[in-house]
Design a protein around this motif. Structure first.
Motif, mmCIF file in Angstrom:
data_model
loop_
_atom_site.group_PDB
_atom_site.id
_atom_site.type_symbol
_atom_site.label_atom_id
_atom_site.label_comp_id
_atom_site.label_asym_id
_atom_site.label_seq_id
_atom_site.Cartn_x
_atom_site.Cartn_y
_atom_site.Cartn_z
ATOM 1 N N SER A 32 17.664 -6.281 -13.896
ATOM 2 C CA SER A 32 18.621 -5.177 -13.779
ATOM 3 C C SER A 32 19.746 -5.508 -12.815
ATOM 4 O O SER A 32 20.861 -5.006 -12.963
ATOM 5 C CB SER A 32 17.902 -3.901 -13.326
ATOM 6 N N GLN A 83 12.444 -4.845 -11.143
ATOM 7 C CA GLN A 83 13.273 -5.026 -12.341
ATOM 8 C C GLN A 83 14.284 -6.147 -12.067
ATOM 9 O O GLN A 83 15.472 -5.884 -11.857
ATOM 10 C CB GLN A 83 14.007 -3.736 -12.708
ATOM 11 N N SER A 137 20.521 0.122 -16.307
ATOM 12 C CA SER A 137 20.158 0.702 -15.019
ATOM 13 C C SER A 137 21.278 1.504 -14.392
ATOM 14 O O SER A 137 21.124 2.016 -13.283
ATOM 15 C CB SER A 137 19.736 -0.408 -14.051
#
Length: 458
Positions: free
Chosen positions: A190, A187, A380
């Motif tokens: 994030s 990710q 997140s």
């Protein structure tokens, strides 16, 4: 059947109490979620701060390792110059030993004559020459091997270290952040970071090889073997009435030097200068070379690169007058031995002094600073409305961060120069890339870096 009046009153009052209780319960739930979010945000910020501190400190350590590596390389370059100066000197000594053995075997001049004129010590020295078995050329090959290391390994490693430091820092930061946030791998949006300040550009400057010249000379100055090898022994007898102040001389000459390109050269010679007289030129010195050696190029002097192997068919002084500008009346050198050395010289191949790196003038007055900002996206974060499962659905959902928001922290570190012990003379030492005294520490972000931390992330 009708209920008792008292029972009806209790029922009405009980129903009225349920509403405040539910409201209170709702408020407690909101307070609990708010407290939960506050704790999660505080924990998330602490975790992000620790990760950012570790990342920026690791980047500063990478800078430290690079600067200390450059210092070790610079010192190794000087050590190689000392080794190369020794090698060219060994080459000339080996060649000197070869030629001395040849001249002694020829008896030109004879050993006993040197002993009778200049003593037993000079005689023993003349008798010590032995064939070296090609040692001069071995030394020349070793010289070239050092030159290959200087350019092919050390200089290349220094240039690569300077050029790749930004990438090495970036890789270090990425590795630290991945290690601290394994759940966010895959990710990339994030967790983001960007540079707030970077003192590396211009902190280190490249210098031409000539900058190493005084340092190389200072290093070789510690070795007696590399110092000038000049002395003259004079016979005590009066040789010619026409010049009673002059005597037979034994001249030993030798020197190890560096040419304009930074290549080392060395020469050694030994000659017996017999005092002669004739009616055309008066008193002069007839040179008898006893040993010689040359590696590289001898600087200066009037050197004739071709000279007769013997003077049985012509007078020495006539040949000198016709072909050279040598001073055979009161000279101090061994020009004929030098001419022979030119004809049999050893030529070690080298590329001269290599470039080096040093701290710039700005780096002498300030540490090497590096600061970053790290941002974690709200989606997140372990808060309601983020990565947490605790959330209220619908229009009345409780959100700590708005969409697109995130948590941002900043961190800074410095690489600085400090001696492990104070100088003996009590003076302060400027930062330099010739001493591996570089260290790193974390520092607080300044106001400008804190302001920049709220800009767009990298």
């Amino acid at each position: 059947m009708l209920a008792h009046p008292a029972y009806r009153a209790r029922t009405v009052y009980g129903g009225q109490a349920l509403i405040p209780a539910l409201l209170l319960l709702s408020l407690c739930g909101v307070a609990w979620v708010a407290l939960y979010n506050l704790g999660q945000v505080a924990a998330a910020r602490a975790r992000l701060t620790h990760a950012a501190d570790a990342a920026v400190y690791s980047a500063a350590l990478e800078q430290t390792r690079t600067l200390n590596l450059l210092a070790y390389i610079n010192r190794a370059q000087i050590a190689h110059q000392v080794a190369m100066a020794h090698l060219v000197t060994l080459a000339t000594w080996a060649k000197f030993s070869d030629t001395e053995a040849q001249r002694r075997a020829m008896g030109n001049p004879p050993t006993y004559l040197i002993g009778s004129l200049f003593g037993t010590k000079a005689q023993r020295s003349y008798s010590a020459g032995r064939p070296s078995g090609g040692a001069a050329h071995e030394a020349a090959r070793a010289y070239q091997a050092h030159d290959d290391l200087v350019y092919g390994t050390l200089l290349h490693a220094a240039q690569q270290a300077v050029a790749t430091l930004p990438r090495q820092r970036e890789a270090m930061i990425q590795a630290i952040l991945r290690a601290n946030y394994p759940e966010l791998q895959g990710q990339p949006q994030s967790l983001q970071w960007r540079v707030l300040s970077d003192g590396w550009p211009g902190y280190v400057r490249s210098r031409s090889g000539q900058a190493l010249r005084p340092l190389a000379y200072a290093a070789v100055g510690r070795y007696d073997f590399l110092q000038p090898r000049n002395f003259t022994r004079t016979n005590n007898w009066i040789v010619q009435k026409a010049c009673p102040q002059k005597r037979h001389e034994l001249r030993r000459r030798g020197e190890t030097r560096m040419d304009g390109d930074g290549n080392w050269s060395s020469f050694d010679s030994l000659s017996y200068h017999s005092l002669r007289w004739n009616k055309w030129i008066g008193c002069y010195y007839r040179e008898y070379p006893m040993g010689w050696g040359l590696a590289g190029d001898r600087l200066g002097g009037d050197t004739v690169q071709r000279a007769p192997e013997d003077f049985s068919s012509q007078d020495f002084w006539r040949w000198v007058s016709a072909n050279t500008s040598w001073n055979i009346f009161s000279g101090v050198s061994n020009p004929l031995a030098d001419a022979y050395a030119w004809m049999e010289s050893v030529s070690p191949r080298g590329r001269g002094l290599p470039d080096s790196h040093e701290v710039s003038s700005a780096g002498e007055t300030a540490p090497l600073r590096f600061a970053i900002a790290v941002r974690q996206q709200a989606a997140s974060l372990p808060v309601s409305g983020g990565a947490s499962r605790i959330a209220w659905a619908g229009a009345y959902a409780l959100r700590v961060f708005q969409p697109g928001d995130g948590l941002t922290v900043n961190a800074a570190a410095e690489t600085y120069f400090v001696r492990p012990q104070p100088r003996g003379d009590g003076k302060n030492e400027k930062p330099t890339l010739f001493r591996p005294y570089w260290q790193a520490h974390r520092v607080a972000a300044n106001a400008g870096e804190q302001f920049m931390a709220h800009g767009a992330t990298r």
